[in-house]
Design a protein around this motif. Sequence first.
Motif, short mmCIF file in Angstrom:
data_model
loop_
_atom_site.label_atom_id
_atom_site.label_comp_id
_atom_site.label_asym_id
_atom_site.label_seq_id
_atom_site.Cartn_x
_atom_site.Cartn_y
_atom_site.Cartn_z
N ASP A 172 10.28 -33.56 110.37
CA ASP A 172 8.89 -33.40 109.96
C ASP A 172 8.86 -32.72 108.60
O ASP A 172 9.55 -31.70 108.39
CB ASP A 172 8.12 -32.55 110.98
CG ASP A 172 8.04 -33.22 112.35
OD1 ASP A 172 8.07 -34.46 112.40
OD2 ASP A 172 7.97 -32.49 113.35
N TYR A 229 6.63 -30.84 105.69
CA TYR A 229 5.40 -30.04 105.57
C TYR A 229 5.10 -29.77 104.09
O TYR A 229 6.01 -29.50 103.29
CB TYR A 229 5.55 -28.71 106.29
CG TYR A 229 5.69 -28.85 107.79
CD1 TYR A 229 4.60 -28.62 108.65
CD2 TYR A 229 6.90 -29.22 108.38
CE1 TYR A 229 4.72 -28.76 110.02
CE2 TYR A 229 7.03 -29.37 109.76
CZ TYR A 229 5.93 -29.12 110.57
OH TYR A 229 6.05 -29.26 111.93
N ARG A 230 3.82 -29.84 103.76
CA ARG A 230 3.36 -29.47 102.42
C ARG A 230 2.42 -28.29 102.56
O ARG A 230 1.41 -28.37 103.27
CB ARG A 230 2.64 -30.64 101.76
CG ARG A 230 2.05 -30.28 100.38
CD ARG A 230 1.55 -31.52 99.67
NE ARG A 230 0.44 -32.16 100.37
CZ ARG A 230 -0.84 -31.86 100.18
NH1 ARG A 230 -1.18 -30.89 99.33
NH2 ARG A 230 -1.78 -32.50 100.84
N GLU A 231 2.79 -27.19 101.95
CA GLU A 231 2.02 -25.94 102.09
C GLU A 231 1.80 -25.61 103.57
O GLU A 231 0.72 -25.17 103.98
CB GLU A 231 0.66 -26.03 101.38
CG GLU A 231 0.73 -25.83 99.88
CD GLU A 231 1.24 -27.05 99.13
OE1 GLU A 231 0.60 -28.11 99.22
OE2 GLU A 231 2.29 -26.94 98.46
N GLY A 232 2.83 -25.82 104.39
CA GLY A 232 2.77 -25.45 105.80
C GLY A 232 2.08 -26.44 106.71
O GLY A 232 2.05 -26.24 107.93
N LYS A 233 1.53 -27.52 106.18
CA LYS A 233 0.86 -28.52 106.99
C LYS A 233 1.69 -29.80 107.03
O LYS A 233 2.20 -30.24 105.98
CB LYS A 233 -0.53 -28.83 106.45
CG LYS A 233 -1.48 -27.63 106.52
CD LYS A 233 -2.87 -28.01 106.00
CE LYS A 233 -3.83 -26.83 106.09
NZ LYS A 233 -5.19 -27.18 105.60
N LYS A 234 1.83 -30.39 108.22
CA LYS A 234 2.67 -31.57 108.35
C LYS A 234 2.12 -32.71 107.48
O LYS A 234 0.95 -33.06 107.56
CB LYS A 234 2.74 -32.03 109.80
CG LYS A 234 3.76 -33.17 110.02
CD LYS A 234 3.69 -33.73 111.42
CE LYS A 234 4.14 -32.71 112.45
NZ LYS A 234 4.22 -33.33 113.80
N ALA A 235 3.00 -33.28 106.67
CA ALA A 235 2.61 -34.36 105.76
C ALA A 235 3.26 -35.69 106.12
O ALA A 235 2.74 -36.75 105.74
CB ALA A 235 2.97 -34.00 104.33
N HIS A 255 3.24 -28.07 94.28
CA HIS A 255 3.27 -28.36 95.71
C HIS A 255 4.58 -27.83 96.29
O HIS A 255 5.63 -27.95 95.65
CB HIS A 255 3.16 -29.86 95.97
CG HIS A 255 1.92 -30.48 95.42
ND1 HIS A 255 0.71 -30.44 96.09
CD2 HIS A 255 1.69 -31.17 94.27
CE1 HIS A 255 -0.20 -31.08 95.37
NE2 HIS A 255 0.36 -31.52 94.27
#
Length: 325
Positions: free
Chosen positions: A68, A70-76, A97
Amino acid sequence: MHRPHARAASACSAALLLAALTACGGPAEADTENPTPPEGVTAQAGSATSVHVMWERASDDEGVVGYDVYREGKKAASVDAAKLMTDIEGLTASTVHTFTVRARDAAGNLSAPSAATPVTTPATAPTDVKAPTGPSKLRGEADSGRTVTLSWGGSTDDVGVTSYDIYQEDSRIHSVSGTRTTARLTGLRPGTVYTFTVRARDAADRSSPDSNAVDLTTPSAPGDPASTAPTGLRTKTTAQGEEFLVDLSWDQPDTGGTIPAYQLFLNGKLTTTIVWGGTPPVGRATYRLTLTDPPGTRYSLKIRPKLPDGKWGDFSAQRTVVLPG
């Protein structure tokens, strides 16, 4: 009559019917161990709105099934375990980013996040109206059975080259900064023929034409059988009325016997099986393929031999054919 052994056998049989139980051993142990965090994470801006993220393989006691991103802690993005890279698109230009990657096993356990990798997307270039020129003089060397190094002449662009994308056959497998003209590729297989090309990309996400193709064969591992790939594959395309004739020629591999047939693949799909009408040729072989597609149609082409034992051998290097206009 007391039958303790029968009761024990029945209890054991019942236990075997339960997926959650081991044979007479009580509940199976749940997989609670997390995979190791992926290492070697890199992020390369491919354009003003996209970033190419790559990482090294993680390990797990039961096996990694996916990753998985993540970009800035959110799954991308999520990819399966066979992939060690992905492209993240729809980003904001001129922005920093930060990406991390986590490995995932079949039980759903996640690794700790990898080290955070920042990358800045370039500014959008509205005046960038031309695609880059193609990279020149691509060359390479197999460093080992699993690594190769490529180098090429740089491209030019009316604004600037943002990145170089490396393709193996028709799949992009790596990207490097537009300031670099070398790349080291890992995770390859010993004793395998690879065909590489490189394209330049600019901030407007325009790609250049392909560089020349380079064929590299990784050394076989000690004790492995020799490659059975045809070598020296060449193509020549001519127009004849509304048809196109593609003449193929290649050097046949040494298999210890006669090669009775070849399979021909176009764009990765089996198109025909070449079976000789008489005595199979010795040395260099030839075949003519007829196509009726519109001018400009692009094909990737490769072949593999039928071995004397009836199995199919290794693929040749791939060639690209564009029907002339």
